[in-house]
Every structure is written in structure tokens, then in C-alpha cells.
Design a protein around this motif. Sequence first.
Motif, PDB file in Angstrom:
ATOM      1  N   CYS A   1      90.810   5.261 -37.314  1.00 48.97           N
ATOM      2  CA  CYS A   1      89.816   6.055 -36.566  1.00 48.97           C
ATOM      3  C   CYS A   1      90.468   7.202 -35.783  1.00 48.97           C
TER       4      CYS A   1
ATOM      5  N   CYS B   1      93.821   0.048 -34.088  1.00 43.85           N
ATOM      6  CA  CYS B   1      93.082  -0.523 -32.967  1.00 43.85           C
ATOM      7  C   CYS B   1      92.331  -1.748 -33.478  1.00 43.85           C
TER       8      CYS B   1
ATOM      9  N   CYS C   1      95.555   5.408 -33.934  1.00 42.29           N
ATOM     10  CA  CYS C   1      95.074   4.402 -34.891  1.00 42.29           C
ATOM     11  C   CYS C   1      95.011   5.035 -36.284  1.00 42.29           C
TER      12      CYS C   1
ATOM     13  N   CYS D   1      89.450  -1.408 -35.916  1.00 43.62           N
ATOM     14  CA  CYS D   1      89.710  -1.008 -37.296  1.00 43.62           C
ATOM     15  C   CYS D   1      90.485  -2.045 -38.100  1.00 43.62           C
TER      16      CYS D   1
HETATM   17 ZN   LIG Z   1      90.811   2.481 -34.940  1.00 47.08          ZN
END
Ligand SMILES: [Zn+2]
Length: 255
Positions: free
Chosen positions: A159, A187, A156, A190
Motif C-alpha cells: 500500500c 503493514c 509497505c 497488507c
Molecule cells: Zn500496507
Amino acid sequence: MLKRTYGIVIKNAVFGEADLIVTYLTPHYGLLKAFAKSPRKIRSRFGSSLEPLTYASISFFGKEDAGLPRLTQSDIIRPFHSLRCDFNCLLDISEILELCLNFLPEREPAPDIFKLLLNMMTTLESHTDGATKLFHLFYKMRFLQAAGYLPGLSACGKCGTKTSAGDFENSKAERHHFYIAQGAVMCSRCIKGGGDSMPLSRGSLKFYESLLKWNPSAIGRVNAPAPLVEELRDIIDAHIKYVLGPSRFAHKKGG
Ligand SMILES: [Zn+2]
């Protein structure tokens, strides 16, 4: 001060009546522009050593921080003449040369990218049957990797959760989504509101990770499934186009 190095001619531009401004990719100075006096007046080895794609040993004269250094000597190491004669081949290489011109700062050492370009040209010249789409994708990816512009497909973009890890909520899904403006997969925790995205299948993700590890010499032996190559190529091209902005990069749709 006189300096010596070696480099590959990325492009040359006519300046005035008989002069040229030659742009090199060199290991020690990265992109280097030099002024060549009167190479177009006489047919000479000096003149032909300034043709794009020529690999040459050069000397140039110029003060630090002064404008264009002047090219005082240029001796061909390898002409790569056959690459200039094959139109399709030239188109493929031109795309990589454009990346060099757009992504690399001038006068910053770029030994890895220099090595990559020389390796690509050497391999291309020995492949008389022409380069495959995989070959082209491979070098584009490796170029972005070396220049620090690789899209993030393995985790991601915010994150950092690995796409293959259990806590990436889609890790078992057949596909993830690459968000163009973020330059990465995201993801669901996020990504807020989405934005333009492209599907990334699990097969392509695995293949992408392999391509980043393989040795260039392995590429000729790989029989890659065309859909994976095309999916990755579309993502890479969309990423490049976004990073450079539409006006700076002529997007070439392979097909
Ligand atoms: Zn993420």
C-alpha cells in the motif's frame, strides 16, 4: 561495423584452444560479450588487457544482432592489478561482479552501474588496509538501487504507507519486519498469512536510508555500529538470494 568504447572486464572464458570470450561492463552497451582471437598464444599487452577487472579502451567488430562481436583492439586504461592480487578483496569484488552478470541484461546501456563499479574499484585500490564491511554493504545496496532491485524498507511493499509515517501501525515500534518473498516491509493490513520475515530495527532502517543518500567518498569516514551493518547485510543478502534463486548465486556469509 567497427565500434569503440571502454569497459571493465567482468570475466573471461576460455574458448577452444587459444581464444577467449570476454565479458565487459561498458557504459554504452552495458554487459557486452566479445570474442578475442588467440590472446593466449603469446604473452602480449593484448592478452593482459583481457584479465578480469582490467579497465580498457576497446574496439570491436560485428553486425547489429549478429552473435559475438570480435574484439579487434584493447588498450589498458587502468590495470587494477593490485585488486586481483588481494584474495579477500577479490572475493568482495567478485560478489559485485556476480550481481552484474546476474542482474544486468546484455547490450543495454548501464552508465550508472559502470560508474559505480569503477568508483568502487578505484576506492578499493587506494585503501591499502582493505575494505570495511560497511564499504561492501554500501556498494551492494547502491548496485541494487541502480539496477532497480532495491528491497523496499521505507514503505509497505503493497500500500506504500511510509514506515516512518504515523499511519504505518508500527511506526513507533522498535522494529518492523521485512518479508523476503515480497522484497519489502509490509503493514499488517497488507500482509496475509506472513511468510518468512526478518526483523528490521528502527536504527537499521534509518541507517539504510542514510546509506542511499551518502556520497561514496563519505563512507570511509563513517564509523558504523556493527550490529546495524550486519542486520542490513543479512536482509540485503536474503533479498538477493531470493530474487536470483538459490542456484544462481553463491551466498557468501561474511564474518
Ligand atoms: Zn500496507
